[in-house]
Write a protein that holds these residues in place. Structure first.
Motif, PDB file in Angstrom:
ATOM      1  N   ARG A 127       0.838  -1.212   0.000  1.00 15.71           N
ATOM      2  CA  ARG A 127       0.000   0.000   0.000  1.00 15.71           C
ATOM      3  C   ARG A 127       0.870   1.259   0.000  1.00 15.71           C
ATOM      4  N   ALA A 128       1.998   1.210   0.705  1.00  8.18           N
ATOM      5  CA  ALA A 128       2.888   2.369   0.740  1.00  8.18           C
ATOM      6  C   ALA A 128       3.620   2.556  -0.593  1.00  8.18           C
ATOM      7  N   LEU A 129       3.850   1.451  -1.324  1.00 13.72           N
ATOM      8  CA  LEU A 129       4.612   1.520  -2.572  1.00 13.72           C
ATOM      9  C   LEU A 129       3.774   1.909  -3.785  1.00 13.72           C
ATOM     10  N   ILE A 130       2.521   1.461  -3.840  1.00 12.80           N
ATOM     11  CA  ILE A 130       1.687   1.686  -5.029  1.00 12.80           C
ATOM     12  C   ILE A 130       1.571   3.178  -5.320  1.00 12.80           C
ATOM     13  N   GLY A 131       1.857   3.510  -6.585  1.00 19.25           N
ATOM     14  CA  GLY A 131       1.807   4.904  -7.030  1.00 19.25           C
ATOM     15  C   GLY A 131       3.138   5.627  -6.942  1.00 19.25           C
ATOM     16  N   ARG A 132       4.131   5.002  -6.309  1.00 14.07           N
ATOM     17  CA  ARG A 132       5.447   5.637  -6.165  1.00 14.07           C
ATOM     18  C   ARG A 132       6.313   5.352  -7.392  1.00 14.07           C
ATOM     19  N   LYS A 133       7.405   6.116  -7.516  1.00 12.71           N
ATOM     20  CA  LYS A 133       8.335   5.965  -8.636  1.00 12.71           C
ATOM     21  C   LYS A 133       9.711   5.572  -8.122  1.00 12.71           C
ATOM     22  N   VAL A 134      10.581   5.163  -9.058  1.00 11.10           N
ATOM     23  CA  VAL A 134      11.965   4.840  -8.712  1.00 11.10           C
ATOM     24  C   VAL A 134      12.594   6.090  -8.090  1.00 11.10           C
ATOM     25  N   GLY A 135      13.342   5.874  -6.994  1.00  5.56           N
ATOM     26  CA  GLY A 135      13.972   6.981  -6.290  1.00  5.56           C
ATOM     27  C   GLY A 135      13.158   7.465  -5.097  1.00  5.56           C
ATOM     28  N   ALA A 136      11.903   7.070  -5.025  1.00  6.60           N
ATOM     29  CA  ALA A 136      11.054   7.513  -3.918  1.00  6.60           C
ATOM     30  C   ALA A 136      11.501   6.880  -2.614  1.00  6.60           C
ATOM     31  N   GLU A 137      11.389   7.670  -1.549  1.00  5.33           N
ATOM     32  CA  GLU A 137      11.634   7.136  -0.216  1.00  5.33           C
ATOM     33  C   GLU A 137      10.270   6.884   0.417  1.00  5.33           C
ATOM     34  N   VAL A 138      10.118   5.690   0.967  1.00  4.03           N
ATOM     35  CA  VAL A 138       8.821   5.256   1.451  1.00  4.03           C
ATOM     36  C   VAL A 138       8.914   4.896   2.927  1.00  4.03           C
ATOM     37  N   GLU A 139       7.966   5.403   3.704  1.00  6.33           N
ATOM     38  CA  GLU A 139       7.863   5.050   5.116  1.00  6.33           C
ATOM     39  C   GLU A 139       6.719   4.062   5.248  1.00  6.33           C
ATOM     40  N   VAL A 140       6.994   2.927   5.876  1.00  4.62           N
ATOM     41  CA  VAL A 140       5.980   1.889   6.020  1.00  4.62           C
ATOM     42  C   VAL A 140       5.731   1.654   7.499  1.00  4.62           C
TER      43      VAL A 140
END
Length: 157
Positions: A127-140
């Motif tokens: 859910r945190a990853l969907i819609g993100r692009k390469v290089g994005a930093e994601v907090e889960v």
């Protein structure tokens, strides 16, 4: 309950095989067990009969569940996808705060298997990853606490 159930072809095939087994092997087997238990007489104190009836209830419930999922299945072929955003079916390479690389494919709810690198689209990470692009930093936010990832690579395979 008319929502589509996204899944990959592999997941669809596994559910269809389970359904076929339940209908052609398990259901006849439990019917036979009920008939044999009935032959023993008094049903009120017949443990085999009650166990077989309970097993029949579980089998019929699972058959209904599988038929529902398969009828609403939306089979997605990841190789037909493209783009620069993470979507269902995508395979992503991430690096966590400990510089550990992990590779996940976002799959259907019944297909998730973290040991094989497959995570359900309903999981906190997906859910945190969907819609993100390469290089994005994601907090889960996970049950074990917050985790941070950076998206290194996005593939559709």
């Amino acid at each position: 309950m008319n929502d589509k159930v996204p899944m990959l072809q592999d997941g669809y095939d596994r559910l269809a095989a389970e359904l076929k087994n339940l209908k052609s092997v398990e259901r006849p087997s439990v019917v036979q067990a009920i008939e044999e238990a009935r032959a023993h007489g008094d049903l009120s104190e017949n443990a085999e009969y009650h166990a077989a009836k309970e097993r029949q209830g579980h089998i019929e419930g699972r058959i209904m569940e599988l038929e529902g999922k398969l009828s609403r299945a939306q089979v997605i072929d990841p190789t037909s996808l493209s783009g620069d955003k993470i979507v269902f079916g995508a395979t992503v390479t991430l690096v966590d705060e400990d510089d550990e690389e992990v590779v996940y494919q976002i799959v259907g709810a019944d297909e998730g298997d973290v040991k094989k690198g497959k995570i359900s689209y309903q999981s906190p990470i997906a859910r945190a990853l969907i819609g993100r692009k390469v290089g994005a930093e994601v907090e889960v936010k996970t049950p074990g606490g917050e985790r941070y990832y950076e998206v290194l690579k996005l593939e559709f395979k």
